[in-house]
Design a protein around this motif. Structure first.
Motif, PDB file in Angstrom:
ATOM      1  N   TYR A   1     -76.689  38.386 -19.147  1.00 15.55           N
ATOM      2  CA  TYR A   1     -77.282  39.591 -19.429  1.00 15.55           C
ATOM      3  C   TYR A   1     -76.870  40.896 -18.517  1.00 15.55           C
ATOM      4  N   PRO A   2     -75.590  41.085 -18.715  1.00 11.76           N
ATOM      5  CA  PRO A   2     -75.129  42.195 -17.706  1.00 11.76           C
ATOM      6  C   PRO A   2     -75.854  43.560 -17.981  1.00 11.76           C
ATOM      7  N   GLU A   3     -76.221  43.741 -19.124  1.00  7.83           N
ATOM      8  CA  GLU A   3     -77.011  45.120 -19.470  1.00  7.83           C
ATOM      9  C   GLU A   3     -78.405  45.314 -18.449  1.00  7.83           C
ATOM     10  N   ARG A   4     -78.814  44.386 -18.059  1.00  4.29           N
ATOM     11  CA  ARG A   4     -80.068  44.300 -17.182  1.00  4.29           C
ATOM     12  C   ARG A   4     -79.871  44.668 -15.686  1.00  4.29           C
ATOM     13  N   HIS A   5     -78.459  45.057 -15.438  1.00  2.78           N
ATOM     14  CA  HIS A   5     -77.993  45.359 -13.977  1.00  2.78           C
ATOM     15  C   HIS A   5     -77.360  46.762 -13.925  1.00  2.78           C
ATOM     16  N   ASP A   6     -77.356  47.408 -12.848  1.00  6.24           N
ATOM     17  CA  ASP A   6     -76.546  48.668 -12.824  1.00  6.24           C
ATOM     18  C   ASP A   6     -75.374  48.430 -13.413  1.00  6.24           C
ATOM     19  N   PRO A   7     -74.649  49.260 -13.960  1.00  5.34           N
ATOM     20  CA  PRO A   7     -73.488  49.174 -14.687  1.00  5.34           C
ATOM     21  C   PRO A   7     -72.054  49.113 -13.752  1.00  5.34           C
ATOM     22  N   VAL A   8     -72.305  49.735 -12.514  1.00  3.74           N
ATOM     23  CA  VAL A   8     -71.413  49.822 -11.709  1.00  3.74           C
ATOM     24  C   VAL A   8     -71.413  48.788 -10.267  1.00  3.74           C
ATOM     25  N   ASN A   9     -72.928  48.684  -9.830  1.00  2.00           N
ATOM     26  CA  ASN A   9     -73.017  47.722  -8.854  1.00  2.00           C
ATOM     27  C   ASN A   9     -73.532  46.452  -9.506  1.00  2.00           C
ATOM     28  N   GLN A  10     -72.403  45.712  -9.490  1.00  2.00           N
ATOM     29  CA  GLN A  10     -72.829  44.425  -9.967  1.00  2.00           C
ATOM     30  C   GLN A  10     -72.280  43.155  -9.081  1.00  2.00           C
ATOM     31  N   PRO A  11     -73.149  42.829  -8.099  1.00  2.00           N
ATOM     32  CA  PRO A  11     -72.779  41.778  -7.124  1.00  2.00           C
ATOM     33  C   PRO A  11     -72.461  40.252  -7.726  1.00  2.00           C
ATOM     34  N   VAL A  12     -71.585  39.778  -6.984  1.00  2.00           N
ATOM     35  CA  VAL A  12     -71.447  38.263  -7.458  1.00  2.00           C
ATOM     36  C   VAL A  12     -71.564  37.286  -6.571  1.00  2.00           C
ATOM     37  N   VAL A  13     -71.369  36.092  -6.570  1.00  2.00           N
ATOM     38  CA  VAL A  13     -71.582  35.211  -5.570  1.00  2.00           C
ATOM     39  C   VAL A  13     -70.251  34.930  -4.930  1.00  2.00           C
ATOM     40  N   ASN A  14     -70.538  34.657  -3.461  1.00  2.00           N
ATOM     41  CA  ASN A  14     -69.378  34.260  -2.560  1.00  2.00           C
ATOM     42  C   ASN A  14     -68.694  35.571  -2.242  1.00  2.00           C
ATOM     43  N   LYS A  15     -69.206  36.823  -2.510  1.00  2.00           N
ATOM     44  CA  LYS A  15     -68.710  38.039  -1.829  1.00  2.00           C
ATOM     45  C   LYS A  15     -69.532  38.473  -0.937  1.00  2.00           C
ATOM     46  N   GLY A  16     -70.431  37.753  -0.345  1.00  2.00           N
ATOM     47  CA  GLY A  16     -71.135  38.336   0.804  1.00  2.00           C
ATOM     48  C   GLY A  16     -72.616  38.783   0.365  1.00  2.00           C
ATOM     49  N   PRO A  17     -73.456  38.632   1.462  1.00  2.00           N
ATOM     50  CA  PRO A  17     -74.808  39.101   1.214  1.00  2.00           C
ATOM     51  C   PRO A  17     -74.897  40.587   0.544  1.00  2.00           C
ATOM     52  N   LEU A  18     -75.956  41.022   0.152  1.00  2.00           N
ATOM     53  CA  LEU A  18     -76.464  42.337  -0.475  1.00  2.00           C
ATOM     54  C   LEU A  18     -77.000  43.000   0.699  1.00  2.00           C
ATOM     55  N   LEU A  19     -76.818  44.491   0.425  1.00  2.00           N
ATOM     56  CA  LEU A  19     -77.147  45.461   1.177  1.00  2.00           C
ATOM     57  C   LEU A  19     -77.973  46.188  -0.014  1.00  2.00           C
ATOM     58  N   LYS A  20     -79.376  46.076   0.201  1.00  2.00           N
ATOM     59  CA  LYS A  20     -80.277  46.367  -0.927  1.00  2.00           C
ATOM     60  C   LYS A  20     -80.733  47.883  -0.639  1.00  2.00           C
ATOM     61  N   ILE A  21     -80.796  48.668  -1.868  1.00  2.00           N
ATOM     62  CA  ILE A  21     -80.966  50.075  -1.831  1.00  2.00           C
ATOM     63  C   ILE A  21     -81.786  50.504  -2.899  1.00  2.00           C
ATOM     64  N   ASN A  22     -82.699  51.342  -2.790  1.00  2.00           N
ATOM     65  CA  ASN A  22     -83.777  51.928  -3.637  1.00  2.00           C
ATOM     66  C   ASN A  22     -83.970  53.301  -3.461  1.00  2.00           C
ATOM     67  N   ALA A  23     -83.999  54.246  -4.266  1.00  2.00           N
ATOM     68  CA  ALA A  23     -84.067  55.522  -4.019  1.00  2.00           C
ATOM     69  C   ALA A  23     -85.614  55.798  -3.671  1.00  2.00           C
ATOM     70  N   ASN A  24     -86.470  54.925  -4.338  1.00  2.00           N
ATOM     71  CA  ASN A  24     -88.037  55.114  -4.176  1.00  2.00           C
ATOM     72  C   ASN A  24     -88.794  54.127  -2.892  1.00  2.00           C
ATOM     73  N   GLN A  25     -87.601  53.798  -2.198  1.00  2.00           N
ATOM     74  CA  GLN A  25     -88.029  52.931  -0.904  1.00  2.00           C
ATOM     75  C   GLN A  25     -88.606  51.797  -1.118  1.00  2.00           C
ATOM     76  N   ARG A  26     -88.532  51.187  -2.324  1.00  2.00           N
ATOM     77  CA  ARG A  26     -88.925  49.675  -2.499  1.00  2.00           C
ATOM     78  C   ARG A  26     -88.192  48.863  -1.624  1.00  2.00           C
ATOM     79  N   TYR A  27     -87.078  49.068  -1.170  1.00  2.00           N
ATOM     80  CA  TYR A  27     -86.265  48.646  -0.219  1.00  2.00           C
ATOM     81  C   TYR A  27     -85.984  49.611   0.997  1.00  2.00           C
ATOM     82  N   ALA A  28     -86.018  49.512   2.245  1.00  2.00           N
ATOM     83  CA  ALA A  28     -86.122  50.349   3.241  1.00  2.00           C
ATOM     84  C   ALA A  28     -84.811  50.806   3.732  1.00  2.00           C
ATOM     85  N   THR A  29     -83.667  50.622   3.301  1.00  2.00           N
ATOM     86  CA  THR A  29     -82.329  50.872   3.760  1.00  2.00           C
ATOM     87  C   THR A  29     -82.182  52.430   3.514  1.00  2.00           C
ATOM     88  N   ASP A  30     -81.600  52.925   4.638  1.00  2.00           N
ATOM     89  CA  ASP A  30     -81.009  54.375   4.252  1.00  2.00           C
ATOM     90  C   ASP A  30     -79.707  54.452   4.928  1.00  2.00           C
TER      91      ASP A  30
END
Length: 432
Positions: free
Chosen positions: A321-350
């Motif tokens: 289901y690759p179409e359910r993900h952002d077309p550019v930012n597509q994390p894969v396993v074993n490449k490290g943890p995620l930095l989670k980003i959301n413009a509407n601050q559903r995640y708090a990262t800035d």
């Protein structure tokens, strides 16, 4: 040079043991407390006076635990570094008057907890786990081992299921089978009570959930995958706990108070006394500052210089289901943890948080990936925005990538849990 799978395997083995010890949030908090005791932390009573001065301490409230390291150099304005997670997972919770049945089958009444993927719970060997409370207020942790199943209707009786899809009504179709025989001879609560050396009449309250009993397993052609239940969010609970204990035993000199906070009830909104939206963390940090002689202004100054790392599992790109993900930012396993980003601050990262996370990962020698949702598929949220709002602490949202989040059994990369813990340790103890 980045560490590889062989180096992260001891962490993975310990993570598997933690999962098996933690079928409910109450068991997870108890297992965390056991490990903290072994590491020289002292349990405190929230109703008592707390000691002042340097030390390793923790409290447990229901299914939540907060632990901290107060260094000898701490002052009234010493800031905090908090790794936050949650101990609960989506699933099912035992209802009042739980013993039911029909047509010769014995069943249990359960209620949906959070947002589980219903179909993933079908035809699995499951257990009840949680706490029983007696009239005196004493609590007893119980777990049954394999006891129940949600049986699926056979394909011969639902010929269109594969073409038309499976629809499950949680009231009609999600009543697990616990046995066979006359209903008047069955007593689900009595069975649970007996495991704790009690009778059903002794139990005046309970918080009991359903958990998958299959042990964690290493999968993949080269052992590069890991499957288990409850990785959302025991992956972060375990990573943060290990990071704090390693910080405590490393001999590193801290210029801040290092904190690990694992809350309950994130999957249902966090608005409880042991949830992130409650006062638990705020109260602990205030009491620690007060013990350092802080005035209200001193405490606010400490919070203004503090950081929180909100750790909760995220989504790896799904190959089907690759179409359910952002077309550019597509994390894969074993490449490290995620930095989670959301413009509407559903995640708090800035931007400042992203820079701090990059620093921590660089110090730990750990790769990381950015995660952002497809604009047409809104994301969930975490304890991060809640903590940032409640305390005013700058917060970063991170977590390992999973497939099948909220399934009874989720899948991650074998390296990623260890990577997350190493980065969390570097966050708790920045290099000079």
């Amino acid at each position: 040079m980045l560490v590889g799978m062989t180096d992260t395997r001891p962490h993975l083995d310990d993570f598997a043991r933690f999962i098996q010890a933690s079928p409910s949030s109450f068991h997870a908090a108890a297992e965390a407390a056991r490990r903290l005791d072994d590491a020289g932390f002292t349990a405190l009573d929230e109703t008592a006076e707390w000691p002042t001065g340097p030390g390793r301490r923790y409290i447990v409230r229901d299914g939540a635990v907060i632990a901290w390291i107060e260094p000898a150099t701490a002052t009234a304005t010493t800031p905090f570094r908090v790794v936050g997670a949650h101990t609960d997972s989506p699933g099912f919770k035992l209802k009042p008057k739980p013993t039911t049945g029909t047509r010769g089958w014995l069943q249990a009444g359960v209620e949906v907890y959070g947002g589980p993927l219903f179909n993933s719970w079908l035809d699995r060997d499951l257990e009840f786990a949680g706490r029983l409370v007696t009239r005196s207020g004493d609590t007893h942790l119980v777990r049954t081992g394999p006891l129940l199943r949600f049986p699926q209707l056979a394909v011969h009786l639902d010929r269109g299921v594969n073409a038309e899809g499976l629809t499950l009504d949680p009231q009609r179709h999600l009543n697990p089978v616990v046995g066979a025989g006359p209903l008047e001879d069955a007593d689900v609560l009595g069975h649970l009570a007996g495991l704790a050396g009690l009778t059903g009449a002794d139990v005046t309250g309970y918080d009991v959930v359903v958990a998958d009993t299959a042990p964690p397993a290493v999968l993949g052609l080269d052992g590069e995958l890991f499957a288990a239940g409850r990785m959302d969010n025991l992956s972060s609970t375990h990573a943060g706990l290990v990071a704090l204990i390693e910080t405590a035993t490393s001999g590193v000199e801290l210029d801040h108070v290092a904190v690990f906070a694992a809350f309950d009830h994130e999957e249902v909104g966090s608005a409880t006394p042991s949830g992130a939206a409650g006062p638990m963390l705020e109260d602990v940090l205030a009491r620690v500052s007060a013990g350092l002689g802080a005035s209200p202004t001193d405490h606010r100054r400490a919070l203004a210089a503090s950081w929180c790392l909100s750790a909760d599992a995220g989504h790896a790109v799904h190959p089907n289901y690759p179409e359910r993900h952002d077309p550019v930012n597509q994390p894969v396993v074993n490449k490290g943890p995620l930095l989670k980003i959301n413009a509407n601050q559903r995640y708090a990262t800035d931007g400042l948080g992203a820079t701090e996370w990059s620093r921590a990962c660089g110090q730990a020698g750990v790769p990381f990936q950015e995660f952002v949702s497809n604009n047409s598929v809104p994301c969930g949220s975490t304890i991060g925005p809640i903590t940032a709002t409640r305390l005013g602490i700058r917060t970063i949202d991170v977590g390992i990538p999973l497939l099948g989040m909220h399934s009874a059994r989720e899948l991650c990369g074998a390296d990623d849990p260890g990577y997350l813990s190493r980065a969390a340790a570097a966050f708790l103890a920045p290099a000079a």
